[in-house]
Scaffold this motif. Structure first.
Motif, PDB file in Angstrom:
ATOM      1  N   HIS A   9      30.719 -82.227  -4.916  1.00  0.00           N
ATOM      2  CA  HIS A   9      29.994 -82.791  -3.794  1.00  0.00           C
ATOM      3  C   HIS A   9      28.477 -83.595  -4.314  1.00  0.00           C
ATOM      4  O   HIS A   9      27.787 -82.795  -5.157  1.00  0.00           O
ATOM      5  N   LEU A  10      28.334 -84.783  -4.037  1.00  0.00           N
ATOM      6  CA  LEU A  10      27.332 -85.552  -4.776  1.00  0.00           C
ATOM      7  C   LEU A  10      26.708 -86.069  -3.495  1.00  0.00           C
ATOM      8  O   LEU A  10      27.205 -86.055  -2.398  1.00  0.00           O
TER       9      LEU A  10
ATOM     10  N   ASN B 235      33.405 -91.588   2.529  1.00  0.00           N
ATOM     11  CA  ASN B 235      33.997 -92.054   3.470  1.00  0.00           C
ATOM     12  C   ASN B 235      35.234 -92.689   3.635  1.00  0.00           C
ATOM     13  O   ASN B 235      35.559 -93.868   4.380  1.00  0.00           O
ATOM     14  N   GLY B 236      36.074 -92.172   3.006  1.00  0.00           N
ATOM     15  CA  GLY B 236      37.386 -92.688   2.969  1.00  0.00           C
ATOM     16  C   GLY B 236      38.862 -91.889   3.371  1.00  0.00           C
ATOM     17  O   GLY B 236      39.960 -92.033   2.718  1.00  0.00           O
TER      18      GLY B 236
ATOM     19  N   ALA C 149      40.557 -78.887  -0.825  1.00  0.00           N
ATOM     20  CA  ALA C 149      40.971 -77.814  -1.721  1.00  0.00           C
ATOM     21  C   ALA C 149      41.680 -76.812  -1.246  1.00  0.00           C
ATOM     22  O   ALA C 149      42.252 -76.069  -2.020  1.00  0.00           O
ATOM     23  N   LEU C 150      41.866 -76.581   0.189  1.00  0.00           N
ATOM     24  CA  LEU C 150      42.831 -75.655   0.526  1.00  0.00           C
ATOM     25  C   LEU C 150      44.243 -76.004   0.660  1.00  0.00           C
ATOM     26  O   LEU C 150      44.966 -75.029   0.586  1.00  0.00           O
TER      27      LEU C 150
ATOM     28  N   THR D  70      30.281 -88.729   5.184  1.00  0.00           N
ATOM     29  CA  THR D  70      29.965 -88.063   6.631  1.00  0.00           C
ATOM     30  C   THR D  70      31.162 -88.457   7.584  1.00  0.00           C
ATOM     31  O   THR D  70      31.009 -87.988   8.747  1.00  0.00           O
ATOM     32  N   ASP D  71      32.242 -88.607   7.068  1.00  0.00           N
ATOM     33  CA  ASP D  71      33.527 -88.851   7.872  1.00  0.00           C
ATOM     34  C   ASP D  71      34.424 -87.631   8.063  1.00  0.00           C
ATOM     35  O   ASP D  71      35.266 -87.869   8.751  1.00  0.00           O
ATOM     36  N   ASP D  72      33.858 -86.419   7.335  1.00  0.00           N
ATOM     37  CA  ASP D  72      35.175 -85.657   7.129  1.00  0.00           C
ATOM     38  C   ASP D  72      34.459 -84.404   6.536  1.00  0.00           C
ATOM     39  O   ASP D  72      33.649 -84.520   5.591  1.00  0.00           O
ATOM     40  N   ASP D  73      35.096 -83.267   6.499  1.00  0.00           N
ATOM     41  CA  ASP D  73      34.752 -82.055   5.852  1.00  0.00           C
ATOM     42  C   ASP D  73      35.561 -82.001   4.532  1.00  0.00           C
ATOM     43  O   ASP D  73      36.920 -81.505   4.712  1.00  0.00           O
TER      44      ASP D  73
END
Length: 253
Positions: free
Chosen positions: A62-63, A14-15, A52-53, A44-47
């Protein structure tokens, strides 16, 4: 694809507020033979997959919210570089940092860790932070080591020498010798990591600052505990390794 020279591990939970600035400070380094492993630890604050794009050098893992030590360990385990660096998602590297550290490793192949000083970056009284551009320095000036912060550092670490995790680059041989971070520790895992590193290799500091350390409510410097983790860690280290280092520097009990 050939392996990169340097692997950079950035754990984030969430950073998104500060993350892009941290990523840019890595991707804009003049030393470009690197991979960047962004470890999304249950955010939970972003995709976070979208990052990576931005650059082919970015890999996103992802953990499930396992904590910063396990996130760092996961990234280091997946890394491919001969050298490994860790950066927190709210901090910033100075220009030329990696170039000078890789060059130092090339000139001093027996050294296992190359780090530097950092500049504290506190929040302004009215909120927010001064622009990073007003604080960063050109790290290309720092071509030599600081003798007081270089060598077999075990006893100097016991005596209070501070090594900023975000400033350091670690050789893979050191990482393989000591393993990653102690996931059972709630505080002091960085210090524990450096104490173990100091038992297997010389650690050298460049003679100037190479990173900004952002200080806000979530920073380690603001997390208090009724238990003195530092005292417990010092006691455990002295019981395990004693009070002398490999070049016969010693502390009194």
């Amino acid at each position: 694809m050939s392996n990169p020279r340097v692997s950079v591990v950035i754990p984030v939970r969430n950073g998104k507020e500060y993350l892009q600035e941290a990523l840019d400070s890595v991707l804009q380094q003049s030393f470009s033979d690197l991979e960047l492993l962004l470890i999304n630890d249950g955010s939970t604050d972003d995709d976070y997959g979208r990052y990576a794009l931005q650059d082919t050098r970015i890999r996103v893992l992802h953990l499930g919210g396992t904590g910063v030590s396990r996130a760092r360990n996961g990234g280091m385990a997946q890394s491919r570089g001969d050298l490994i660096a860790v950066l927190d998602a709210d901090d910033v590297w100075f220009p030329e940092k990696l170039q000078m550290q890789v060059q130092y490793f090339d000139n001093h192949p027996d050294v296992g860790v190359v780090f530097g000083k950092f500049i504290r970056w506190p929040a302004l009284p009215e909120g927010g932070f001064a622009p990073a551009s007003s604080l960063v320095e050109d790290a290309s000036r720092f071509t030599s080591n600081d003798p007081a912060r270089s060598g077999w550092l075990y006893t100097r670490l016991l005596d209070g020498l501070l090594v900023g995790m975000n400033t350091a680059v670690v050789s893979r041989t050191v990482y393989e010798a000591i393993g990653g971070f102690n996931e059972a520790m709630r505080l002091g895992e960085d210090y524990d990591f450096w104490l173990r590193a100091s038992r297997v290799a010389e650690m050298h500091s460049l003679n100037g600052p190479v990173a900004l350390y952002r200080i806000h409510g979530a920073s380690a410097m603001h997390r208090l505990s009724p238990q003195n983790h530092l005292a417990n860690l010092l006691k455990a280290a002295s019981m395990r390794w004693g009070l002398s280092t490999l070049d016969d520097q010693a502390l009194s009990p």
